[in-house]
Design a protein around this motif. Structure first.
Motif, PDB file in Angstrom:
ATOM      1  N   ILE A   1       0.861  -1.201   0.000  1.00  0.00           N
ATOM      2  CA  ILE A   1       0.000   0.000   0.000  1.00  0.00           C
ATOM      3  C   ILE A   1       0.889   1.240   0.000  1.00  0.00           C
ATOM      4  CG2 ILE A   1      -0.267   0.232   2.532  1.00  0.00           C
ATOM      5  CD1 ILE A   1      -3.333   0.709   1.944  1.00  0.00           C
TER       6      ILE A   1
ATOM      7  N   GLY B   1       3.443   3.801  -1.018  1.00  0.00           N
ATOM      8  CA  GLY B   1       4.591   3.707  -1.920  1.00  0.00           C
ATOM      9  C   GLY B   1       4.886   2.277  -2.352  1.00  0.00           C
TER      10      GLY B   1
ATOM     11  N   ALA C   1       4.976  -6.604  -0.429  1.00  0.00           N
ATOM     12  CA  ALA C   1       5.837  -5.414  -0.527  1.00  0.00           C
ATOM     13  C   ALA C   1       5.561  -4.494   0.644  1.00  0.00           C
ATOM     14  CB  ALA C   1       5.566  -4.704  -1.847  1.00  0.00           C
ATOM     15  N   SER C   2       6.485  -4.456   1.566  1.00  0.00           N
ATOM     16  CA  SER C   2       6.313  -3.558   2.711  1.00  0.00           C
ATOM     17  C   SER C   2       7.675  -3.245   3.295  1.00  0.00           C
ATOM     18  CB  SER C   2       5.430  -4.206   3.780  1.00  0.00           C
ATOM     19  OG  SER C   2       5.321  -3.349   4.897  1.00  0.00           O
ATOM     20  N   LYS C   3       8.041  -1.982   3.236  1.00  0.00           N
ATOM     21  CA  LYS C   3       9.346  -1.595   3.769  1.00  0.00           C
ATOM     22  C   LYS C   3       9.443  -1.990   5.248  1.00  0.00           C
ATOM     23  CE  LYS C   3      12.109   2.515   4.547  1.00  0.00           C
ATOM     24  NZ  LYS C   3      12.182   3.968   4.442  1.00  0.00           N
TER      25      LYS C   3
ATOM     26  N   PHE D   1       7.216  -3.951   6.969  1.00  0.00           N
ATOM     27  CA  PHE D   1       6.541  -5.222   7.246  1.00  0.00           C
ATOM     28  C   PHE D   1       5.685  -5.149   8.516  1.00  0.00           C
ATOM     29  CE2 PHE D   1       5.814  -9.710   6.477  1.00  0.00           C
ATOM     30  CZ  PHE D   1       6.089  -9.834   5.119  1.00  0.00           C
TER      31      PHE D   1
ATOM     32  N   THR E   1       2.785  -2.865   8.199  1.00  0.00           N
ATOM     33  CA  THR E   1       1.608  -2.118   7.748  1.00  0.00           C
ATOM     34  C   THR E   1       0.361  -3.008   7.790  1.00  0.00           C
ATOM     35  OG1 THR E   1       3.057  -0.789   6.390  1.00  0.00           O
ATOM     36  CG2 THR E   1       0.727  -0.697   5.847  1.00  0.00           C
TER      37      THR E   1
ATOM     38  N   ARG F   1       7.536   6.454  -0.878  1.00  0.00           N
ATOM     39  CA  ARG F   1       7.009   7.064  -2.113  1.00  0.00           C
ATOM     40  C   ARG F   1       8.087   7.300  -3.165  1.00  0.00           C
ATOM     41  NH1 ARG F   1       6.455  10.019   2.414  1.00  0.00           N
ATOM     42  NH2 ARG F   1       7.477  12.034   2.634  1.00  0.00           N
TER      43      ARG F   1
ATOM     44  N   GLN G   1       0.408  10.942  -3.639  1.00  0.00           N
ATOM     45  CA  GLN G   1       1.237  10.516  -2.514  1.00  0.00           C
ATOM     46  C   GLN G   1       2.576  11.239  -2.536  1.00  0.00           C
ATOM     47  OE1 GLN G   1       3.068   6.633  -2.281  1.00  0.00           O
ATOM     48  NE2 GLN G   1       3.244   6.745  -0.062  1.00  0.00           N
TER      49      GLN G   1
ATOM     50  N   GLU H   1       2.146  13.776   0.453  1.00  0.00           N
ATOM     51  CA  GLU H   1       2.764  13.191   1.648  1.00  0.00           C
ATOM     52  C   GLU H   1       4.106  13.878   1.928  1.00  0.00           C
ATOM     53  OE1 GLU H   1       3.941   8.855   1.982  1.00  0.00           O
ATOM     54  OE2 GLU H   1       2.182   8.730   3.243  1.00  0.00           O
TER      55      GLU H   1
ATOM     56  N   GLN I   1       6.641  11.663   7.244  1.00  0.00           N
ATOM     57  CA  GLN I   1       5.171  11.650   7.101  1.00  0.00           C
ATOM     58  C   GLN I   1       4.527  11.330   8.438  1.00  0.00           C
ATOM     59  OE1 GLN I   1       7.035   9.431   4.847  1.00  0.00           O
ATOM     60  NE2 GLN I   1       7.138   8.045   6.589  1.00  0.00           N
TER      61      GLN I   1
ATOM     62  N   LYS J   1      -3.532   5.793  12.348  1.00  0.00           N
ATOM     63  CA  LYS J   1      -3.171   4.381  12.567  1.00  0.00           C
ATOM     64  C   LYS J   1      -3.366   4.021  14.039  1.00  0.00           C
ATOM     65  CE  LYS J   1       0.447   4.165   9.025  1.00  0.00           C
ATOM     66  NZ  LYS J   1       1.877   4.049   8.772  1.00  0.00           N
TER      67      LYS J   1
HETATM   68  O1  F6P Z   1       1.158   5.208   5.925  1.00  0.00           O
HETATM   69  C1  F6P Z   1       2.051   5.834   5.081  1.00  0.00           C
HETATM   70  C2  F6P Z   1       3.178   4.939   4.667  1.00  0.00           C
HETATM   71  O2  F6P Z   1       4.107   4.885   5.661  1.00  0.00           O
HETATM   72  C3  F6P Z   1       3.779   5.399   3.347  1.00  0.00           C
HETATM   73  O3  F6P Z   1       4.688   6.413   3.491  1.00  0.00           O
HETATM   74  C4  F6P Z   1       4.326   4.122   2.815  1.00  0.00           C
HETATM   75  O4  F6P Z   1       4.601   4.221   1.448  1.00  0.00           O
HETATM   76  C5  F6P Z   1       3.200   3.180   3.141  1.00  0.00           C
HETATM   77  O5  F6P Z   1       2.736   3.610   4.398  1.00  0.00           O
HETATM   78  C6  F6P Z   1       3.524   1.717   3.159  1.00  0.00           C
HETATM   79  O6  F6P Z   1       4.528   1.409   4.068  1.00  0.00           O
HETATM   80  P1  F6P Z   1       5.261   0.001   4.063  1.00  0.00           P
HETATM   81  O7  F6P Z   1       5.969  -0.149   2.763  1.00  0.00           O
HETATM   82  O8  F6P Z   1       6.198   0.028   5.230  1.00  0.00           O
HETATM   83  O9  F6P Z   1       4.216  -1.076   4.214  1.00  0.00           O
END
Ligand code: F6P
Length: 553
Positions: free
Chosen positions: A151, A153, A203-205, A207, A209, A266, A347, A351, A503, A510
């Motif tokens: 979700i 970026g 895909a989650s920087k 992990f 979210t 992003r 975004q 953002e 951001q 959240k």
């Molecule tokens: O909620 C905003 C955010 O942190 C964005 O900046 C980011 O792209 C997105 O959530 C997803 O984050 P992640 O890749 O860690 O799941």
């Protein structure tokens, strides 16, 4: 020269000169500038890598540009560009560099560039295995469908690029993008997909979210529904900077593609977050995307400010945001395949620039970013363009067009271009009362009907726009286009002295949603929040129960 973030920008001499200049210029007409200067297009356009940038249809004179460039200079833009490329901690609140430019650098000089190239090789060999059918699902069949679960970026960039590069899609593989925690998104995507041949990219920087983890778990359950002993590692890969979390989820450590703290979400489509792009098109296409972006990076890094596309884009945006108090900007790609570009830019821009304090934490006294919105032309012409033409707002617009079409339908494509150019022309020219009356008279209307109708046909005009043109929407032109907006956002943030790379604003929602989830899930009547929130929760509870009861029956 002040260093970025220290002097409030509105106190600089350039800002004050611009305020005075705006008062003189605000009564001018863009069309008069053209009438008085046959060289206007030449003087207010430039050729950047892959892109022609026409900014002649703006309410600006040469003096405006000189003053805006002086503003950028007083904000320390030269040093700030160097600082970003050098890897300085430009994201000061998170104490990180923002090195997305390293993701598309052809060099292997720095530690970051070396990691990037190692990862590109890993992506390349994975893509080859999937595309040639060597990598198979649990029953030994090759992969036909890739679902990216992510979700923000981790979704918008790859989804937008995948759509934009439709003419280059692979014949063997289709990509799908699931982002919303609304279960309909995943469920509807899975309809008609074969579990034997479906691969999920989580895909989650971070992990962490919520939306992504919920969908990833649901995907796992979907697969396990077909056979309990499925080897899930054949169906899940991850892109993340938190490999431990991805491993805990059940992904083989060899199938985790790294991401680094110095890449903002992003700004990450150039990293392994772009894996679906490479899978769904080709590795060559992905590399061309990177090289187009790199060409724009070099243009941004080395061009003088007055010939620098992202710098001029940013300054024009600031001109309207702060000296005309315009709060919005329309993005109008006259390229159907770029229909997700406005959502991607929302975004990137909002953002990054949706901030109220400077890098030092002081209250920002001027407008930072605008409300970015838009859709593909010509569709928008049949909906919101009415407001652009006759509404009281000024909405500066970016028209984006390609001289050629990937199809062989040349006549239709010429209509597309004619409509694009007609819109920017109409926004600038407008139609006077005299012209409206003359037009109605030619059509044979009576005097009294002309008097009644003519005011409704008046179009004020003098509405500014840029046009960005490319030869064709190739991967490298797209790379250059996206990078130009990334750098535009950075320049804007530097002039304002804000941090474009954090951001914090998204966190509160959240936190609250976690508490509200407990309240919605409990049997107790909710009374602990404000009256509206309590009522909404209490309205939902019995209805959720009723629905669950019907499902069980
Ligand atoms: O909620 C905003 C955010 O942190 C964005 O900046 C980011 O792209 C997105 O959530 C997803 O984050 P992640 O890749 O860690 O799941």
């Amino acid at each position: 020269m002040s260093s970025p973030g220290t002097t409030p920008i509105e106190t600089t001499s350039a800002w004050q000169a611009l305020s005075k200049h705006q008062q003189q210029l605000s009564h001018s007409r863009i069309s008069d500038f053209f009438a008085n200067d046959p060289e206007r297009f030449k003087n207010f356009s430039l050729q950047a890598p892959e892109l022609l940038f026409d900014y002649s249809k703006h309410l600006i004179s040469s003096e405006t540009i000189d003053l805006l460039l002086e503003l950028a200079t007083q904000a320390g833009i030269g040093d700030a560009i160097t600082a970003m490329f050098k890897g300085d901690l430009v994201n000061n609140t998170e104490k990180r560099p923002a090195l997305h430019v390293a993701l598309r650098s052809p060099h292997k000089n720095t530690a970051e560039e070396k990691e990037v190239h190692t990862t590109l090789s890993k992506i390349e060999s994975f893509v080859a295995k999937i595309q040639c059918g060597e990598w198979t699902g649990f029953s030994g069949k090759p992969i036909t469908d890739v679902i990216n679960i992510g979700i923000g970026g981790s979704d918008l960039g790859p989804a937008m690029v995948y759509e934009a590069l439709s003419p280059f899609h692979s014949n063997q593989l289709r990509c799908h993008f699931v982002s919303n925690v609304d279960p309909c998104h995943l469920e509807q995507t899975l309809t008609n997909l074969n579990p034997e041949t479906t691969l999920f990219v989580i895909a989650s920087k971070t992990f962490t979210t919520l939306e992504t983890l919920q969908n990833a778990n649901a995907a796992k359950i979907w697969l396990q529904g077909f056979a309990s002993d499925i080897d899930l590692t054949k169906h899940f890969v991850a892109v993340s900077s938190k490999s431990d979390k991805a491993i805990a989820f059940g992904i083989d450590k060899n199938n985790i593609f790294p991401l680094w703290d110095w890449v903002g979400g992003r700004y990450s489509l150039w990293s392994a977050i772009g894996l679906p792009i490479a899978l769904g098109t080709s590795m060559q296409c992905f590399r061309e995307l990177l090289s187009g972006a790199h060409a724009m990076d070099e243009h941004f890094r080395t061009s003088p400010l007055n010939e620098n596309m992202p710098v001029l884009m940013a300054l024009l945006n600031l001109w309207y945001l702060n000296f005309f108090q315009v709060e919005t900007q329309a993005i109008l790609p006259y390229i159907q395949n770029l229909h997700l570009f406005p959502a991607f830019l929302q975004q990137l821009d909002m953002e990054s620039l949706g901030k109220s304090v400077t890098k030092d934490g002081d209250l920002l006294n001027v407008n930072s970013g605008g409300l970015v919105w838009g859709s593909a032309g010509t569709n928008g012409q049949h909906s919101f363009h009415q407001l652009l033409h006759q509404g009281k707002h000024i909405v500066p617009a970016d028209f984006i067009a390609s001289a050629s079409s990937p199809t062989s339908h040349s006549e239709q494509h010429r209509h597309l271009l004619a409509n694009c150019f007609a819109q920017s022309q109409a926004l600038m020219q407008g139609k006077s009362l005299k012209e409206a009356k003359a037009e109605l008279a030619t059509l044979g209307y009576s005097e009294s009907d002309i008097a009644t109708l003519a005011p409704h046909k008046v179009i004020s005009g003098n509405k500014p726009s840029s046009t960005i043109m490319m030869q064709a929407l190739t991967a490298s032109a797209l790379g250059a286009l996206i990078a130009s907006y990334e750098h535009k956002v950075y320049v804007q943030s530097v002039v304002l002295g804000i941090n474009a790379f954090d951001q914090w604003g998204v966190e509160l929602g959240k936190q609250l949603s976690a508490e509200l989830f407990q309240a919605i899930s409990s049997d107790e009547k909710c009374a602990s929040f404000d009256a509206s929130t309590n009522a909404l929760i209490n309205y939902s509870k019995p209805r959720i129960k009723e629905k669950n009861k019907r499902i069980k029956e």
